[in-house]
Design an enzyme around this catalytic site. Structure first.
Site, PDB file in Angstrom:
ATOM      1  N   GLU A 259     -17.816 -25.446 -14.448  1.00  0.00           N
ATOM      2  CA  GLU A 259     -18.994 -25.797 -15.236  1.00  0.00           C
ATOM      3  C   GLU A 259     -20.138 -24.870 -14.824  1.00  0.00           C
ATOM      4  OE1 GLU A 259     -19.106 -30.427 -16.121  1.00  0.00           O
ATOM      5  OE2 GLU A 259     -19.044 -30.031 -13.982  1.00  0.00           O
TER       6      GLU A 259
ATOM      7  N   ASP B 262     -16.317 -28.351 -10.337  1.00  0.00           N
ATOM      8  CA  ASP B 262     -17.351 -29.240 -10.832  1.00  0.00           C
ATOM      9  C   ASP B 262     -18.722 -28.625 -10.532  1.00  0.00           C
ATOM     10  OD1 ASP B 262     -18.307 -31.944 -11.730  1.00  0.00           O
ATOM     11  OD2 ASP B 262     -19.072 -31.988  -9.684  1.00  0.00           O
TER      12      ASP B 262
END
Length: 716
Positions: free
Chosen positions: A438, A409
């Site tokens: 990400e 994340d």
């Protein structure tokens, strides 16, 4: 926490530099000399700078004696005023990192039947105690830990401590704070304390799988544990629990097949589960009262208790999670763990901040916590003991729970060196494990060339990135509901589509690819974040009827599944998943977030179509080349119009049954005649209504392409 009244403030900001702040009260904040006091000894400090601020006078002093961090020092001036020397910005210096880096692998609690050892890294603490409580007892037992080198505190407690709960009491800058062991692997309800457990009791045999050696063979299916089973018609008894994955629900006329049998037949290879380490936002004692995606990390090495059948039993959640992973492995499905090492739930309440205040988090030039994550704190992954914690945690989840990869994340908060170190350790433990993240550019105080973001992808050659260029060229901007990509009818996106279909690598001498290899590109159009694809289309293509919007949705998913790189599907995408237009459902109720199994049956035709595309992708390696050189050699685009793009995989016989594969993507509202390259017959494998590996029909010369559709043709 207690409040301490000080006559003035003194901070150790470097190993040999002390900042002193004198209030503008008595003596007008003026002092000519400062002395460092330690036990019975005094050491003069050299004033090297003095600045008058609005309410204080700031002195920078140099110490010519070595200051032992963790010992109690005082500062005195010539007027007789005294204060304690507090640990300041020194903890964010390289010198501190070098001095206190600990290489040992024994942090946390180590249980044996006759004794247990507790080891904590707390270099700035002047004292550390452990608070133990026996099961069902109301009395606390306290022991003082002994300080060792490198900021380590340790104690061995005699007796059988299995089931004892414990916390640490840590004194830093004269303030005592209570914290849960950050290396805890088991906890009591709602993370209130760590629990001593016997690891032998959680030693469940693993289900072995052969190494997964080629990342582009993966088809990732993103799923939230609770969403999977919480729908009233799921047919699953243990709704919202780890145990739901072990159930084999009976099909019904309303829902057809549900649960794991459905996902297995869909054909995906990897299940990416939203965070299942311990997180805040849901009461483990009453989980149905609230919902959360899980991006509020509390204890990084403890499974979340709200998914457990018995969250009061520290073993239950561990065993149930291991059974979930084993069940998926028995089906040949691999597990990617969504991890949130970029921030904590609440910085002030975190064990990191309580044990070593200020060390684990980044701060801006004003000394304030940075907020690139948008949640009030950024983990300082570049610091040695932070990086060690992340690596130790990754290693733990792989060795103990047998996960098959990690999705990071907000990976752009992390630093490149840490991410490459993660890849190195993962490759040793489990070759073929997938790392993705990400790679967004985020405003955190780390040099741009050190951030693990997508523009630095070439510095992280074995890590994959969510490819927003693919997402936006196919669907349109996630952040502008009315921006339309190719699948939604935009005729100005074919140049980006060509890059997207080519794995976002360099295909021409004058272009720069995003990635070194197609294995770095995660191709997606929707995920748990933002609007679902269906909800976006419903707004920006509201002028079109539902049947047309369904065709556009199908076209978009087909592009993702047939592009070079690694395809990623959001659970339910294959049956037009909707969240009723809700853009950010991170804490919305189950009614918004659950997988609607009745909707799956309603749109079973599309599910069958998507499953056929998955089967086709898996059947021929040309759809999933793993190297740039293969793409450069075999991928061509013989026809490029605004509303139509032809994608040719040429001379690919050595990769599968067919020698030529022709893929036509068409977003226009009218049929289109496309002339076929090469002489001879072509077999149609995919058209507007069917997809798979069995020929639908044969054509020669040219083909009529239906409005808003995908066509795949093959030639031997």
């Amino acid at each position: 926490m207690i409040f301490i009244k000080r006559e003035f403030e003194a901070y150790l900001d470097e190993m040999d530099k002390i900042t002193i702040l004198l209030p503008m009260g008595s003596y007008h904040g003026e002092s000519a000399t400062f002395t460092l006091l330690f036990e019975e000894n005094t050491y003069p400090l050299e004033i090297v700078d003095k600045k008058t601020l609005p309410n204080t006078v700031k002195y920078t002093c140099k110490s010519n004696t070595i200051i032992n961090i963790g010992s109690k020092y005082r500062i005195a001036d010539e007027h007789g005023r005294k204060t304690d020397l507090q640990i300041g910005a020194v903890i964010r210096t390289e010198a501190f990192d070098e001095a206190f880096y600990y290489e040992g692998n024994d942090l946390g609690a180590s249980y044996q039947k006759g004794e247990s050892t507790f080891t904590l890294w707390a270099p700035t603490a002047s004292a550390v105690k452990i608070k133990l409580k026996a099961p069902k007892s109301k009395e606390d037992i306290h022991y003082s830990l002994i300080r060792e080198e490198k900021g380590i505190w340790r104690i061995t407690v005699q007796g059988d401590l299995e089931g004892f709960v414990y916390t640490y009491l840590v004194c830093v800058n004269l303030v005592w704070r209570e914290a849960v062991d950050p290396y805890a692997i088991a906890s009591s309800l709602n993370s209130e304390a760590a629990v001593v457990i016997d690891k032998e009791r959680m030693n469940i045999p693993k289900v072995p799988l052969p190494p997964f050696m080629d990342e582009t063979d993966a088809i990732i299916y993103e799923l939230h544990i609770r969403d999977f089973s919480s729908h009233p018609k799921s047919g699953i008894t243990q709704k919202g629990k780890y145990a739901a994955f072990s159930e084999d629900p009976s099909p019904t006329p309303e829902t057809g097949e549900t649960g794991l049998p459905y996902i297995e037949k869909l054909g995906v290879t990897h299940i990416e589960l939203l965070p299942f380490n311990d997180y805040g936002g849901v009461d483990e004692a009453d989980p149905d009262k609230a919902y959360n995606w899980g991006y509020n990390p509390l204890l990084f090495n403890v499974p979340e208790g709200s998914y457990s059948l018995d969250p009061n039993d520290p073993y239950s959640r561990i065993v149930e999670l291991k059974e979930l992973i084993n069940t998926l492995h028995r089906k040949g499905l691999r597990v990617i763990m969504d991890v949130v090492y970029n921030h904590v739930y609440i910085r002030e309440d975190s064990s990191f901040e309580k044990i070593v205040p200020g060390y684990y988090f980044r701060h801006d030039e004003h000394g304030m916590p940075s907020n690139g994550t948008g949640v009030g704190n950024d983990i300082a992954s570049e610091r040695k003991m932070v990086r060690k914690f992340i690596l130790d945690s990754i290693k733990f989840w792989m060795e103990e729970y047998d996960v098959d990869g990690f999705r990071f994340d907000l990976m752009g908060i992390m630093d490149i060196k840490t991410m490459n170190a993660v890849k190195e350790i993962v490759s040793i433990i489990k070759p073929g494990a997938i790392l993705l993240g990400e790679g967004w550019e985020l405003n955190t105080p780390l040099a741009a060339d050190q951030k693990a973001m997508i523009i630095n992808a070439k510095k992280m050659p074995e890590i994959a990135f969510f490819n927003d260029m693919v997402r936006d060229s196919v669907k349109g901007s996630t952040f502008n509901m009315f921006d339309r990509g190719f699948a939604l009818g935009n005729t100005h996106k074919t140049h980006l589509m060509k890059q997207s279909l080519s794995g976002s690598i360099q295909t021409e001498p004058n272009t720069k690819g995003l990635f070194l290899e197609p294995t770095q590109s995660i191709n997606y159009i929707e995920s748990h974040d933002n609007h679902t694809m269906w909800d976006k289309i419903s707004v920006c293509n509201s002028h079109e009827d539902e049947e047309t919007r369904m065709k556009r949705h199908r076209l978009a998913t087909a592009i993702i599944l047939l592009a070079q790189g690694i395809p990623f599907l959001h659970a339910g995408q294959e049956f037009y998943r909707t969240k009723g237009g809700e853009e950010n459902s991170y804490k919305s109720p189950d009614t918004v977030n659950n997988l609607d199994w009745q909707r799956k049956e309603q749109y079973l035709e599309n599910v069958t179509y998507i499953s056929g595309l998955i089967q086709l992708r898996k059947s021929h390696k040309a759809f999933r080349f793993s190297t740039t050189s293969e793409i450069q050699q075999h991928v061509r685009f013989p026809v490029e119009k605004g509303h139509l793009l032809v994608y040719h995989l040429s001379d690919v016989k050595k990769y599968g049954e067919w020698n030529h594969l022709l893929v036509i993507f068409h977003n226009g509202l009218h049929s289109e005649t496309v002339a076929l390259p090469l002489q001879g017959e072509w077999e149609v494998l995919v058209n507007e209504s069917a997809a798979g590996v069995s020929p639908i029909r044969k054509v020669k010369g040219d083909i009529q392409v239906a409005p808003i559709s995908t066509v795949v043709l093959a030639q031997h």
